[in-house]
Every structure is written in C-alpha cells, then in structure tokens.
Design a protein around this motif. Structure first.
Motif, PDB file in Angstrom:
ATOM      1  N   ALA A  66      51.014   4.353  22.643  1.00  0.00           N
ATOM      2  CA  ALA A  66      49.720   4.002  23.234  1.00  0.00           C
ATOM      3  C   ALA A  66      49.239   2.719  22.584  1.00  0.00           C
ATOM      4  O   ALA A  66      49.373   2.542  21.379  1.00  0.00           O
ATOM      5  N   GLY A  67      48.677   1.820  23.385  1.00  0.00           N
ATOM      6  CA  GLY A  67      48.225   0.551  22.851  1.00  0.00           C
ATOM      7  C   GLY A  67      49.338  -0.466  22.811  1.00  0.00           C
ATOM      8  O   GLY A  67      50.264  -0.430  23.636  1.00  0.00           O
ATOM      9  N   PRO A  68      49.320  -1.398  21.845  1.00  0.00           N
ATOM     10  CA  PRO A  68      50.340  -2.451  21.788  1.00  0.00           C
ATOM     11  C   PRO A  68      51.725  -1.880  21.462  1.00  0.00           C
ATOM     12  O   PRO A  68      51.850  -0.728  21.036  1.00  0.00           O
ATOM     13  N   GLU A  69      52.738  -2.707  21.646  1.00  0.00           N
ATOM     14  CA  GLU A  69      54.115  -2.260  21.416  1.00  0.00           C
ATOM     15  C   GLU A  69      54.279  -1.720  20.000  1.00  0.00           C
ATOM     16  O   GLU A  69      53.851  -2.337  19.029  1.00  0.00           O
ATOM     17  N   GLY A  70      54.870  -0.542  19.899  1.00  0.00           N
ATOM     18  CA  GLY A  70      55.103   0.097  18.615  1.00  0.00           C
ATOM     19  C   GLY A  70      53.978   0.966  18.125  1.00  0.00           C
ATOM     20  O   GLY A  70      54.124   1.681  17.127  1.00  0.00           O
ATOM     21  N   SER A  71      52.843   0.923  18.804  1.00  0.00           N
ATOM     22  CA  SER A  71      51.676   1.710  18.403  1.00  0.00           C
ATOM     23  C   SER A  71      51.692   3.080  19.071  1.00  0.00           C
ATOM     24  O   SER A  71      52.304   3.275  20.129  1.00  0.00           O
ATOM     25  N   THR A  72      51.007   4.023  18.448  1.00  0.00           N
ATOM     26  CA  THR A  72      50.872   5.373  18.981  1.00  0.00           C
ATOM     27  C   THR A  72      49.399   5.721  19.161  1.00  0.00           C
ATOM     28  O   THR A  72      48.507   4.979  18.721  1.00  0.00           O
ATOM     29  N   LEU A  73      49.158   6.868  19.759  1.00  0.00           N
ATOM     30  CA  LEU A  73      47.791   7.374  19.892  1.00  0.00           C
ATOM     31  C   LEU A  73      47.140   7.493  18.520  1.00  0.00           C
ATOM     32  O   LEU A  73      45.965   7.162  18.337  1.00  0.00           O
ATOM     33  N   LEU A  74      47.895   7.962  17.532  1.00  0.00           N
ATOM     34  CA  LEU A  74      47.370   8.093  16.173  1.00  0.00           C
ATOM     35  C   LEU A  74      46.957   6.740  15.613  1.00  0.00           C
ATOM     36  O   LEU A  74      45.903   6.616  14.975  1.00  0.00           O
ATOM     37  N   ASN A  75      47.767   5.699  15.845  1.00  0.00           N
ATOM     38  CA  ASN A  75      47.403   4.358  15.373  1.00  0.00           C
ATOM     39  C   ASN A  75      46.082   3.885  15.955  1.00  0.00           C
ATOM     40  O   ASN A  75      45.283   3.231  15.265  1.00  0.00           O
ATOM     41  N   LEU A  76      45.837   4.199  17.229  1.00  0.00           N
ATOM     42  CA  LEU A  76      44.570   3.801  17.842  1.00  0.00           C
ATOM     43  C   LEU A  76      43.404   4.558  17.223  1.00  0.00           C
ATOM     44  O   LEU A  76      42.327   3.993  17.004  1.00  0.00           O
ATOM     45  N   LEU A  77      43.610   5.827  16.921  1.00  0.00           N
ATOM     46  CA  LEU A  77      42.544   6.646  16.355  1.00  0.00           C
ATOM     47  C   LEU A  77      42.193   6.254  14.929  1.00  0.00           C
ATOM     48  O   LEU A  77      41.026   6.360  14.527  1.00  0.00           O
ATOM     49  N   ASP A  78      43.178   5.820  14.142  1.00  0.00           N
ATOM     50  CA  ASP A  78      42.891   5.528  12.727  1.00  0.00           C
ATOM     51  C   ASP A  78      42.843   4.033  12.419  1.00  0.00           C
ATOM     52  O   ASP A  78      42.904   3.623  11.267  1.00  0.00           O
ATOM     53  N   HIS A  79      42.731   3.211  13.470  1.00  0.00           N
ATOM     54  CA  HIS A  79      42.555   1.756  13.320  1.00  0.00           C
ATOM     55  C   HIS A  79      43.748   1.089  12.632  1.00  0.00           C
ATOM     56  O   HIS A  79      43.576   0.173  11.826  1.00  0.00           O
ATOM     57  N   THR A  80      44.959   1.537  12.973  1.00  0.00           N
ATOM     58  CA  THR A  80      46.160   0.889  12.433  1.00  0.00           C
ATOM     59  C   THR A  80      47.087   0.411  13.543  1.00  0.00           C
ATOM     60  O   THR A  80      48.279   0.207  13.309  1.00  0.00           O
ATOM     61  N   SER A  81      46.559   0.194  14.751  1.00  0.00           N
ATOM     62  CA  SER A  81      47.399  -0.257  15.861  1.00  0.00           C
ATOM     63  C   SER A  81      47.789  -1.721  15.748  1.00  0.00           C
ATOM     64  O   SER A  81      48.728  -2.173  16.418  1.00  0.00           O
ATOM     65  N   GLY A  82      47.055  -2.480  14.952  1.00  0.00           N
ATOM     66  CA  GLY A  82      47.256  -3.919  14.868  1.00  0.00           C
ATOM     67  C   GLY A  82      46.344  -4.719  15.763  1.00  0.00           C
ATOM     68  O   GLY A  82      46.281  -5.951  15.651  1.00  0.00           O
ATOM     69  N   LEU A  83      45.608  -4.048  16.662  1.00  0.00           N
ATOM     70  CA  LEU A  83      44.664  -4.753  17.525  1.00  0.00           C
ATOM     71  C   LEU A  83      43.476  -5.260  16.704  1.00  0.00           C
ATOM     72  O   LEU A  83      43.064  -4.622  15.732  1.00  0.00           O
ATOM     73  N   PRO A  84      42.881  -6.383  17.126  1.00  0.00           N
ATOM     74  CA  PRO A  84      41.734  -6.939  16.398  1.00  0.00           C
ATOM     75  C   PRO A  84      40.450  -6.194  16.747  1.00  0.00           C
ATOM     76  O   PRO A  84      40.439  -5.280  17.570  1.00  0.00           O
ATOM     77  N   ALA A 103      38.581  -2.825  20.346  1.00  0.00           N
ATOM     78  CA  ALA A 103      39.608  -2.936  21.379  1.00  0.00           C
ATOM     79  C   ALA A 103      40.550  -1.740  21.339  1.00  0.00           C
ATOM     80  O   ALA A 103      40.984  -1.243  22.393  1.00  0.00           O
ATOM     81  N   GLY A 104      40.869  -1.282  20.142  1.00  0.00           N
ATOM     82  CA  GLY A 104      41.758  -0.135  20.018  1.00  0.00           C
ATOM     83  C   GLY A 104      41.166   1.129  20.605  1.00  0.00           C
ATOM     84  O   GLY A 104      41.862   1.917  21.260  1.00  0.00           O
ATOM     85  N   PHE A 105      39.865   1.329  20.388  1.00  0.00           N
ATOM     86  CA  PHE A 105      39.239   2.541  20.937  1.00  0.00           C
ATOM     87  C   PHE A 105      39.063   2.443  22.446  1.00  0.00           C
ATOM     88  O   PHE A 105      39.146   3.453  23.146  1.00  0.00           O
ATOM     89  N   ASP A 106      38.851   1.252  22.960  1.00  0.00           N
ATOM     90  CA  ASP A 106      38.789   1.104  24.407  1.00  0.00           C
ATOM     91  C   ASP A 106      40.157   1.354  25.035  1.00  0.00           C
ATOM     92  O   ASP A 106      40.271   1.982  26.095  1.00  0.00           O
ATOM     93  N   ALA A 107      41.215   0.873  24.373  1.00  0.00           N
ATOM     94  CA  ALA A 107      42.570   1.168  24.841  1.00  0.00           C
ATOM     95  C   ALA A 107      42.856   2.666  24.765  1.00  0.00           C
ATOM     96  O   ALA A 107      43.506   3.235  25.657  1.00  0.00           O
ATOM     97  N   LEU A 108      42.369   3.303  23.726  1.00  0.00           N
ATOM     98  CA  LEU A 108      42.513   4.753  23.582  1.00  0.00           C
ATOM     99  C   LEU A 108      41.862   5.471  24.762  1.00  0.00           C
ATOM    100  O   LEU A 108      42.437   6.387  25.356  1.00  0.00           O
ATOM    101  N   GLY A 109      40.653   5.057  25.108  1.00  0.00           N
ATOM    102  CA  GLY A 109      39.951   5.682  26.217  1.00  0.00           C
ATOM    103  C   GLY A 109      40.695   5.537  27.525  1.00  0.00           C
ATOM    104  O   GLY A 109      40.795   6.483  28.314  1.00  0.00           O
ATOM    105  N   ALA A 110      41.232   4.336  27.773  1.00  0.00           N
ATOM    106  CA  ALA A 110      41.970   4.108  29.013  1.00  0.00           C
ATOM    107  C   ALA A 110      43.240   4.951  29.051  1.00  0.00           C
ATOM    108  O   ALA A 110      43.586   5.542  30.098  1.00  0.00           O
ATOM    109  N   HIS A 111      43.937   5.033  27.929  1.00  0.00           N
ATOM    110  CA  HIS A 111      45.188   5.801  27.875  1.00  0.00           C
ATOM    111  C   HIS A 111      44.944   7.288  28.107  1.00  0.00           C
ATOM    112  O   HIS A 111      45.634   7.928  28.910  1.00  0.00           O
ATOM    113  N   VAL A 112      43.958   7.831  27.411  1.00  0.00           N
ATOM    114  CA  VAL A 112      43.691   9.264  27.535  1.00  0.00           C
ATOM    115  C   VAL A 112      43.130   9.584  28.922  1.00  0.00           C
ATOM    116  O   VAL A 112      43.473  10.606  29.520  1.00  0.00           O
TER     117      VAL A 112
END
Length: 272
Positions: A66-84, A103-112
């Motif tokens: 979820a999110g950028p390449e290599g990122s997971t749902l967990l990365n979006l939730l804990d702010h480690t996706s790499g997104l600014p 941006a990560g939480f908005d991507a999380l919302g769209a994915h879920v």
C-alpha cells in the motif's frame, strides 16, 4: 460528570474545551462538550481505528502492499512509508525513517476504501462513528486532517481505546505499542528525535522532550495533537483519556499550556 476549570488554561487567549474520561464515563469537562471544532491531525487515530476494524474483518492486511513501491499498510500507519508531509515524492526507502506524513494517511484512506468497497468516510461512519454514538463528528474530510468532532465524541472514542469493543484488545495493544523503534524523525513543532516512537495512528511519548505532553507522563502514553490546536491522549497507567479543542491554529500559546494541562489532568483524575 464534573464541570471544572483547569488552572493550566488560565490566560489562554482562545477557546479551551477540555474533557477527561475514565473507561466507563466522562469524569470532567471544561466548556461546551458538544461544540464541534476541527480536529486537524487528531483525525488520524480515528482513521486508524477504522483501518484496524478492516484488518480484524480480514478485508485488509497490515503486511499488504500500500502506498509507494515497497511500502505496506503498516508503513502508512506508522509513518515509515517514505512519503513526505505533503505530496507524492518519496523521501526515503520504506521502513528506514519516521517521516510524519499527511500524504501517507490520505493514501491509507484511499487504499482501505477501495478494499472495503466504499469511501473511508462511509466506512468510518458505519463502523466507528455510529457504534460509538459520536453524534457531533464529521469524517467527510481528509483522513489525515479533515475531521470535526466535539469533546464529548472524542471522549467516547477515548473510552473505546481504553476498553475496545470494536477491535480485539490484542490489536489495540499493537496500535499503542512502538512500531519500529530507533527511527529518527520530526514531531512537527517540537523538533527531531533519534527515537521518534509511534504506534499505528498514535504517537507514543517515549523519551521525547520538549513535548506537548508533560514530562511526568509515562513513555507509553499514546495520542495525537493537531494543527488546529487539538489533542487527544490515552494514559493506560492512569486509566484515563483526555481531549482538548480550541479551533485555532497551533501556536506557542498551546505549547505553553499543554504540558502543564496534561500533568494537571492526570494528577487530578488518574487512577490511584
């Protein structure tokens, strides 16, 4: 429920709505508990709770991409996706830095939302807001920072975090535990920390200082503050939750009163 005035808010030049709850009921309020004000980033824990419900239902998985390449749902939730903070240009490889990200939480919302078959706002209204009786809450804005709610509703949510009914206790415990310790990152308004601890949608106080929470609160204290002068925190050691709303941009005035206010709340109402 006690109607009170908190000494720490004396001289604060804006509205200062405050509420405190134990696991069963509200114990104290200052100001109108039903006035709905912007939550800004205090929206994130509410969004995260909806995500965790979807995890429990088997509709999404924390380890799925979820999110950028290599990122997971967990990365979006804990702010480690790499997104600014804002935007879609990654700043680090997933899992290597704690980059606080709207941006990560908005991507999380769209994915879920895509995974559950409805917009995240609709999912939250059905699975979080309605079951918890959060009648003043509007979740139609950005999942990262666009919601509105009242003190009464935030305290209803805090009681759910203290004694979860919508997700298993084990999943709540995971959300309020350190996810990937030892990662450097910035707490907006407070600076950079070598070990910027976060759970899943909740900041953890850890050893950060200066901080919006009092230095006297335990490292495991979980919560969030927002850019519209709002906060929510959960102190399980004292078995309480508390919320603050002001409806104005976060400023030095908030930084001045919040540490003493959070200390006053726990000293007056924490479990003995």
């Amino acid at each position: 429920m006690e109607t009170t005035n908190f000494a720490a808010t004396d001289g604060f030049p804006h509205t200062a709505l405050v509420g405190v709850t134990g696991p069963e009921q509200t114990v104290a309020v200052q100001g109108d508990p039903r006035a709905a004000l912007p939550l800004a980033s205090v929206s994130k824990p509410i969004s995260a709770w909806g995500v965790l419900i979807a995890v429990e239902r088997g509709l999404v998985d924390l380890d799925e991409p979820a999110g950028p390449e290599g990122s997971t749902l967990l990365n979006l939730l804990d702010h480690t996706s790499g997104l600014p903070f804002e935007g879609d240009q990654t700043q680090a490889a997933p899992g290597t830095r704690r980059i606080y990200s709207n941006a990560g939480f908005d991507a999380l919302g769209a994915h879920v939302g895509a995974s559950v078959g409805m917009p995240l706002a609709e999912w939250l209204a059905r699975e979080v807001i309605l079951p918890l009786g959060m009648q003043d809450t509007d979740v139609t804005g950005r999942p990262s920072a666009g919601y509105r709610a009242s003190i009464a509703d935030l305290l209803s949510f805090a009681r759910e975090v203290l004694r979860p009914a919508l997700i298993p206790v084990a999943l709540r415990d995971l959300a309020l535990s350190v996810s990937r310790s030892g990662l450097r990152g910035v707490v907006p308004g407070y600076g950079s920390f070598d070990d910027n601890q976060w759970g899943l949608g909740f900041e953890l106080k850890g050893s950060k200082s200066p901080h919006w929470l009092s230095d006297s609160l335990p490292p495991a204290t979980a919560g969030h503050f927002g850019g519209q002068g709002s906060f929510l925190f959960i102190d399980r050691s004292s078995d309480l939750g508390a919320a603050f709303l002001s409806g104005v941009a976060f400023s030095d005035e908030h930084k001045r009163i919040w540490p003493s206010l959070t200390e006053e709340i726990v000293a007056r109402y924490g479990a003995r």
